[in-house]
Scaffold this active site. Structure first.
Site, short mmCIF file in Angstrom:
data_model
loop_
_atom_site.label_atom_id
_atom_site.label_comp_id
_atom_site.label_asym_id
_atom_site.label_seq_id
_atom_site.Cartn_x
_atom_site.Cartn_y
_atom_site.Cartn_z
CE1 TYR A 147 -3.60 2.61 0.84
CE2 TYR A 147 -2.14 3.29 2.62
CZ TYR A 147 -3.24 3.51 1.83
OH TYR A 147 -4.00 4.65 2.02
CE LYS B 286 -3.25 5.55 -1.50
NZ LYS B 286 -4.26 6.25 -2.34
C1 UD1 Z 1 -4.77 4.34 7.93
C2 UD1 Z 1 -5.67 4.29 6.72
C3 UD1 Z 1 -4.88 4.41 5.49
C4 UD1 Z 1 -4.10 5.69 5.57
C5 UD1 Z 1 -3.19 5.65 6.79
C6 UD1 Z 1 -2.44 6.94 6.96
C7 UD1 Z 1 -7.71 3.03 7.02
C8 UD1 Z 1 -8.38 1.71 6.88
N1 UD1 Z 1 -6.41 3.03 6.72
O1 UD1 Z 1 -3.93 3.19 8.04
O2 UD1 Z 1 -5.74 4.46 4.35
O3 UD1 Z 1 -3.37 5.85 4.41
O4 UD1 Z 1 -3.99 5.49 7.94
O5 UD1 Z 1 -1.60 6.85 8.07
O6 UD1 Z 1 -8.32 4.02 7.37
N2 UD1 Z 1 -6.24 -1.57 14.73
C9 UD1 Z 1 -6.63 -2.39 15.78
N3 UD1 Z 1 -7.81 -3.06 15.66
C10 UD1 Z 1 -8.61 -2.96 14.55
C11 UD1 Z 1 -8.20 -2.12 13.49
C12 UD1 Z 1 -7.01 -1.44 13.62
O7 UD1 Z 1 -5.93 -2.50 16.78
O8 UD1 Z 1 -9.67 -3.62 14.52
C13 UD1 Z 1 -4.98 -0.82 14.86
C14 UD1 Z 1 -4.05 -1.09 13.69
O9 UD1 Z 1 -3.31 -2.26 13.90
C15 UD1 Z 1 -3.22 0.18 13.68
C16 UD1 Z 1 -4.21 1.25 14.16
O10 UD1 Z 1 -5.26 0.56 14.80
O11 UD1 Z 1 -2.14 0.11 14.55
C17 UD1 Z 1 -4.78 2.07 13.03
O12 UD1 Z 1 -5.22 1.17 12.05
P1 UD1 Z 1 -6.04 1.63 10.76
O13 UD1 Z 1 -7.22 2.42 11.16
O14 UD1 Z 1 -6.26 0.41 9.94
O15 UD1 Z 1 -5.08 2.67 10.09
P2 UD1 Z 1 -3.60 2.66 9.50
O16 UD1 Z 1 -3.06 1.28 9.33
O17 UD1 Z 1 -2.83 3.65 10.29
#
Ligand code: UD1
Length: 307
Positions: A145, A149
């Site tokens: 990803y 980008k």
């Molecule tokens: C997100 C964006 C991505 C963007 C990036 C910029 C989404 C899906 N992804 O990625 O498009 O380019 O920010 O920094 O919005 N987590 C949990 N439990 C869950 C889901 C997530 O613990 O059920 C944790 C993940 O492991 C991570 C954090 O929450 O450490 C944020 O996760 P996520 O919202 O998926 O975002 P990014 O991976 O930062």
């Protein structure tokens, strides 16, 4: 003036579409509804909508010829680090090839556009220690990803410089707010948290919760995008963020307070390819007149009210 928004039925795209309509632009949306939903668009009856995939090259070329947009906002993407690790070839075709094909068509046909805005990601910075991230900080894309980008950013900027196209890139940090689809395991963490709090579902925390992110409320993101459009900026990259670092543990605690309810948390190992700490320097955006209107507490309260 006419704007084309790819991914316009998605979370950020639909907020942008509504804003562009309120600014008096004619708006055309292309969305394959893989994550988006037409109901996200408030001004649906004032918008031309094509339910199509941006990878359909023939369709996209015809659309550009017929619609002749002044502004192109490329938001269509598979917006998940984890998803790109599961399906790298497919996410590549959306996150890079579709954008490249459009640029190439614009170049070949000399399509007269005023701005081509590509939405990249904070993920490009990776895990290098320099914080907060400035647009000229070193990058270290860790996942398919992030690589797509970053490479696409470079194409967009190089096409701008080499072929004199008005291109610009933005790097979204962690955007949240109404309309973010919680239904996939790859959805943004705040949409998943909202769903878990609302429906008393257990939340899976990947890692120990000490990972940090810069969460920005979607209305501030739209403010930033519109400022960039109005400024006629070319060949630049802008961070779009709140400028504050918060750990996932802090997010959970703050959201529990806002919601007045507690979350059931299941621990799981950290995800591969993930960034440990993320926070932006937003000085460049501030120079364009950007002011963050939504603190984390205010944004979470507003989000929760509508949930
Ligand atoms: C997100 C964006 C991505 C963007 C990036 C910029 C989404 C899906 N992804 O990625 O498009 O380019 O920010 O920094 O919005 N987590 C949990 N439990 C869950 C889901 C997530 O613990 O059920 C944790 C993940 O492991 C991570 C954090 O929450 O450490 C944020 O996760 P996520 O919202 O998926 O975002 P990014 O991976 O930062």
């Amino acid at each position: 003036m006419k704007a084309l928004v790819t991914g316009g039925a998605g979370f950020i795209g639909s907020h942008l579409v509504d804003h562009l309509v309120s600014e008096g632009l004619d708006v055309v949306v292309v969305d394959n509804l893989s994550m988006g939903d037409l109901h996200n668009i408030k001004h649906q009856d004032e918008v031309t909508i094509y339910v199509e995939d941006v990878r359909n090259e023939k369709f996209m070329q015809q659309l550009l010829q017929e619609e002749q947009p002044d502004y192109i906002y490329f938001l269509a993407a598979v917006a998940s680090v984890a998803d790109s690790i599961e399906r790298p070839a497919e996410t590549h075709s959306v996150n890079q090839t579709a954008v490249f094909n459009m640029l190439e068509y614009i170049r070949k046909t000399n399509l007269p556009i005023k701005q081509f805005l590509f939405t990249s990601s904070a993920a490009v910075y990776g895990n290098l220690p320099e914080l907060p991230k400035k647009e000229d900080s070193r990058v270290d894309p860790l996942s398919p990803y992030a690589i797509d980008k970053y490479a696409t950013e470079r194409f967009v900027l190089a096409y701008g410089e080499l072929y004199d196209l008005p291109t610009v890139c933005v790097r979204f940090f962690n955007v949240y707010g109404p309309g973010q689809n919680p239904s996939s395991p790859y959805s943004g963490v705040l949409s998943i948290l909202t769903d878990c709090l609302n429906n008393k579902k257990p939340f899976t925390l990947y890692g120990d919760g000490s990972q940090t992110r810069d969460f920005v409320y979607v209305e501030d993101v739209i403010q930033a995008l519109w400022l960039i459009t109005k400024s006629d900026t070319e060949h630049e990259v802008f961070n779009i963020a709140n400028g504050n670092e918060a750990s996932l543990n802090t997010i959970i605690e703050t959201y529990e307070k806002v919601a007045g309810t507690s979350l059931q948390v299941k621990m799981a190992p950290g995800r591969k390819g993930e960034v440990k700490r993320s926070v932006a320097n937003i000085g460049k955006l501030i120079k364009l007149g950007y002011t963050t209107k939504w603190s984390l507490e205010a944004g979470l309260s507003k989000y929760w009210e509508g949930a």
